[in-house]
Structure formats: C-alpha cells, structure tokens
Design a protein around this motif. Sequence first.
Motif, PDB file in Angstrom:
ATOM      1  N   PRO A   7      -6.770  20.929   4.652  1.00  0.00           N
ATOM      2  CA  PRO A   7      -5.656  20.920   5.617  1.00  0.00           C
ATOM      3  C   PRO A   7      -5.688  19.773   6.632  1.00  0.00           C
ATOM      4  O   PRO A   7      -4.695  19.468   7.270  1.00  0.00           O
ATOM      5  CB  PRO A   7      -5.802  22.268   6.334  1.00  0.00           C
ATOM      6  CG  PRO A   7      -6.545  23.127   5.391  1.00  0.00           C
ATOM      7  CD  PRO A   7      -7.461  22.213   4.642  1.00  0.00           C
ATOM      8  N   PHE A   8      -6.846  19.099   6.753  1.00  0.00           N
ATOM      9  CA  PHE A   8      -6.980  17.995   7.698  1.00  0.00           C
ATOM     10  C   PHE A   8      -6.848  16.639   6.998  1.00  0.00           C
ATOM     11  O   PHE A   8      -7.222  15.609   7.551  1.00  0.00           O
ATOM     12  CB  PHE A   8      -8.311  18.083   8.427  1.00  0.00           C
ATOM     13  CG  PHE A   8      -8.500  19.401   9.115  1.00  0.00           C
ATOM     14  CD1 PHE A   8      -7.780  19.718  10.252  1.00  0.00           C
ATOM     15  CD2 PHE A   8      -9.368  20.346   8.597  1.00  0.00           C
ATOM     16  CE1 PHE A   8      -7.933  20.941  10.880  1.00  0.00           C
ATOM     17  CE2 PHE A   8      -9.526  21.578   9.211  1.00  0.00           C
ATOM     18  CZ  PHE A   8      -8.804  21.879  10.356  1.00  0.00           C
ATOM     19  N   ALA A   9      -6.343  16.640   5.774  1.00  0.00           N
ATOM     20  CA  ALA A   9      -6.108  15.435   4.964  1.00  0.00           C
ATOM     21  C   ALA A   9      -7.389  14.723   4.551  1.00  0.00           C
ATOM     22  O   ALA A   9      -7.391  13.521   4.297  1.00  0.00           O
ATOM     23  CB  ALA A   9      -5.170  14.473   5.680  1.00  0.00           C
ATOM     24  N   ILE A  10      -8.474  15.452   4.451  1.00  0.00           N
ATOM     25  CA  ILE A  10      -9.735  14.894   3.967  1.00  0.00           C
ATOM     26  C   ILE A  10      -9.852  15.212   2.482  1.00  0.00           C
ATOM     27  O   ILE A  10      -9.729  16.375   2.089  1.00  0.00           O
ATOM     28  CB  ILE A  10     -10.928  15.474   4.755  1.00  0.00           C
ATOM     29  CG1 ILE A  10     -10.794  15.089   6.228  1.00  0.00           C
ATOM     30  CG2 ILE A  10     -12.249  14.989   4.167  1.00  0.00           C
ATOM     31  CD1 ILE A  10     -11.765  15.779   7.138  1.00  0.00           C
ATOM     32  N   PRO A  11     -10.070  14.199   1.644  1.00  0.00           N
ATOM     33  CA  PRO A  11     -10.172  14.457   0.204  1.00  0.00           C
ATOM     34  C   PRO A  11     -11.355  15.360  -0.141  1.00  0.00           C
ATOM     35  O   PRO A  11     -12.483  15.106   0.271  1.00  0.00           O
ATOM     36  CB  PRO A  11     -10.363  13.061  -0.389  1.00  0.00           C
ATOM     37  CG  PRO A  11      -9.856  12.112   0.639  1.00  0.00           C
ATOM     38  CD  PRO A  11     -10.110  12.775   1.955  1.00  0.00           C
ATOM     39  N   TYR A  27      -4.855  23.707   1.051  1.00  0.00           N
ATOM     40  CA  TYR A  27      -5.047  22.354   0.558  1.00  0.00           C
ATOM     41  C   TYR A  27      -3.712  21.723   0.181  1.00  0.00           C
ATOM     42  O   TYR A  27      -2.688  22.393   0.127  1.00  0.00           O
ATOM     43  CB  TYR A  27      -5.995  22.323  -0.647  1.00  0.00           C
ATOM     44  CG  TYR A  27      -5.776  23.434  -1.626  1.00  0.00           C
ATOM     45  CD1 TYR A  27      -4.752  23.385  -2.564  1.00  0.00           C
ATOM     46  CD2 TYR A  27      -6.596  24.551  -1.618  1.00  0.00           C
ATOM     47  CE1 TYR A  27      -4.537  24.417  -3.448  1.00  0.00           C
ATOM     48  CE2 TYR A  27      -6.385  25.582  -2.504  1.00  0.00           C
ATOM     49  CZ  TYR A  27      -5.366  25.510  -3.424  1.00  0.00           C
ATOM     50  OH  TYR A  27      -5.155  26.529  -4.301  1.00  0.00           O
ATOM     51  N   ILE A  28      -3.769  20.427  -0.073  1.00  0.00           N
ATOM     52  CA  ILE A  28      -2.608  19.672  -0.553  1.00  0.00           C
ATOM     53  C   ILE A  28      -3.022  19.035  -1.873  1.00  0.00           C
ATOM     54  O   ILE A  28      -4.047  18.358  -1.941  1.00  0.00           O
ATOM     55  CB  ILE A  28      -2.186  18.572   0.442  1.00  0.00           C
ATOM     56  CG1 ILE A  28      -1.777  19.167   1.778  1.00  0.00           C
ATOM     57  CG2 ILE A  28      -1.051  17.734  -0.133  1.00  0.00           C
ATOM     58  CD1 ILE A  28      -1.556  18.146   2.884  1.00  0.00           C
ATOM     59  N   ILE A  29      -2.245  19.264  -2.905  1.00  0.00           N
ATOM     60  CA  ILE A  29      -2.525  18.671  -4.208  1.00  0.00           C
ATOM     61  C   ILE A  29      -1.581  17.492  -4.402  1.00  0.00           C
ATOM     62  O   ILE A  29      -0.372  17.622  -4.218  1.00  0.00           O
ATOM     63  CB  ILE A  29      -2.317  19.688  -5.342  1.00  0.00           C
ATOM     64  CG1 ILE A  29      -3.200  20.911  -5.132  1.00  0.00           C
ATOM     65  CG2 ILE A  29      -2.585  19.044  -6.706  1.00  0.00           C
ATOM     66  CD1 ILE A  29      -2.865  22.060  -6.042  1.00  0.00           C
ATOM     67  N   ILE A  30      -2.146  16.355  -4.767  1.00  0.00           N
ATOM     68  CA  ILE A  30      -1.356  15.160  -5.057  1.00  0.00           C
ATOM     69  C   ILE A  30      -1.614  14.792  -6.514  1.00  0.00           C
ATOM     70  O   ILE A  30      -2.758  14.594  -6.920  1.00  0.00           O
ATOM     71  CB  ILE A  30      -1.774  13.975  -4.156  1.00  0.00           C
ATOM     72  CG1 ILE A  30      -1.656  14.356  -2.681  1.00  0.00           C
ATOM     73  CG2 ILE A  30      -0.959  12.734  -4.481  1.00  0.00           C
ATOM     74  CD1 ILE A  30      -2.319  13.381  -1.738  1.00  0.00           C
ATOM     75  N   VAL A  31      -0.544  14.736  -7.290  1.00  0.00           N
ATOM     76  CA  VAL A  31      -0.645  14.352  -8.699  1.00  0.00           C
ATOM     77  C   VAL A  31       0.114  13.047  -8.870  1.00  0.00           C
ATOM     78  O   VAL A  31       1.302  12.982  -8.561  1.00  0.00           O
ATOM     79  CB  VAL A  31      -0.071  15.435  -9.630  1.00  0.00           C
ATOM     80  CG1 VAL A  31      -0.173  15.010 -11.079  1.00  0.00           C
ATOM     81  CG2 VAL A  31      -0.766  16.776  -9.405  1.00  0.00           C
ATOM     82  N   VAL A  32      -0.566  12.021  -9.349  1.00  0.00           N
ATOM     83  CA  VAL A  32       0.044  10.724  -9.610  1.00  0.00           C
ATOM     84  C   VAL A  32       0.166  10.585 -11.119  1.00  0.00           C
ATOM     85  O   VAL A  32      -0.821  10.761 -11.838  1.00  0.00           O
ATOM     86  CB  VAL A  32      -0.791   9.578  -9.031  1.00  0.00           C
ATOM     87  CG1 VAL A  32      -0.151   8.236  -9.284  1.00  0.00           C
ATOM     88  CG2 VAL A  32      -1.047   9.784  -7.540  1.00  0.00           C
ATOM     89  N   GLN A  33       1.365  10.272 -11.586  1.00  0.00           N
ATOM     90  CA  GLN A  33       1.548  10.138 -13.024  1.00  0.00           C
ATOM     91  C   GLN A  33       2.490   8.984 -13.341  1.00  0.00           C
ATOM     92  O   GLN A  33       3.218   8.511 -12.490  1.00  0.00           O
ATOM     93  CB  GLN A  33       2.076  11.433 -13.630  1.00  0.00           C
ATOM     94  CG  GLN A  33       3.432  11.869 -13.132  1.00  0.00           C
ATOM     95  CD  GLN A  33       3.841  13.211 -13.717  1.00  0.00           C
ATOM     96  OE1 GLN A  33       3.048  13.949 -14.253  1.00  0.00           O
ATOM     97  NE2 GLN A  33       5.111  13.522 -13.614  1.00  0.00           N
ATOM     98  N   ASN A  34       2.412   8.544 -14.582  1.00  0.00           N
ATOM     99  CA  ASN A  34       3.357   7.544 -15.066  1.00  0.00           C
ATOM    100  C   ASN A  34       4.687   8.262 -15.304  1.00  0.00           C
ATOM    101  O   ASN A  34       4.708   9.357 -15.861  1.00  0.00           O
ATOM    102  CB  ASN A  34       2.869   6.912 -16.360  1.00  0.00           C
ATOM    103  CG  ASN A  34       1.651   6.063 -16.146  1.00  0.00           C
ATOM    104  OD1 ASN A  34       1.542   5.374 -15.151  1.00  0.00           O
ATOM    105  ND2 ASN A  34       0.727   6.106 -17.077  1.00  0.00           N
ATOM    106  N   PRO A  35       5.792   7.654 -14.877  1.00  0.00           N
ATOM    107  CA  PRO A  35       7.076   8.320 -15.069  1.00  0.00           C
ATOM    108  C   PRO A  35       7.399   8.466 -16.553  1.00  0.00           C
ATOM    109  O   PRO A  35       7.165   7.561 -17.338  1.00  0.00           O
ATOM    110  CB  PRO A  35       8.102   7.420 -14.381  1.00  0.00           C
ATOM    111  CG  PRO A  35       7.368   6.229 -13.910  1.00  0.00           C
ATOM    112  CD  PRO A  35       5.931   6.390 -14.190  1.00  0.00           C
ATOM    113  N   GLY A  36       7.896   9.643 -16.920  1.00  0.00           N
ATOM    114  CA  GLY A  36       8.282   9.876 -18.302  1.00  0.00           C
ATOM    115  C   GLY A  36       9.579   9.168 -18.607  1.00  0.00           C
ATOM    116  O   GLY A  36      10.354   8.816 -17.736  1.00  0.00           O
TER     117      GLY A  36
END
Length: 97
Positions: free
Chosen positions: A26-30, A87-96
């Motif tokens: 929640p504090f933006a720490i990975p 938590y915050i989940i960040i998913v980075v993907q190639n655009p379909g």
Amino acid sequence: MSAEIEDLLKRYQNYPNVVGIIILDPFAIPIKTTMEYTLTVHYAALISTLTSKAAKMVTNLDASNELMNIRLRTKVHEVIVLPSENYIIIVVQNPGS
C-alpha cells in the motif's frame, strides 16, 4: 500473504504477451517483480501516483463508487493496474493485435 502473492504471479505470468508483473504494497514499495529493478521502481512511483489520483477522481464523481482497475495502452505496451486494499498489481504486456 506470501502464498497469495506467489499465486498471483503464477496466474498472471501464464497470460500471453505479458512482459512483466509488479506487486506493490500500500505504500508503493515493490514486494515482488519479474522486471529489472530500475524499471520496477520507475513503474512503482508513477503508477502509485496515478492510482491514488484516479481513485480520488472516481470517489469525487460518485462517493458510493470505487476504482476497480486502470488500463493504459500505448504504442509499445499495455499497462493494467489492479488496486486493492493490501497491494497494487501492475501487469505490463505487449498490446494484442
């Protein structure tokens, strides 16, 4: 909570086109990441700010509503942000296509 985080990583890694996954507290720490450190810290700083501002905007528009996810698409990547209480989940993907 560690088993829950590992399950989330495994779940999202199985999707096609996923470049990387970052889980923040929640504090933006990975907490966990599949990306290199400098890129992880950069995403964490920018996405945490975006998420907090977007959540405030949604609440200001309708106090009974809450932010569920954010999806950003650029020419290079698509970023999906899933905020929750723990938590915050960040998913980075190639655009379909």
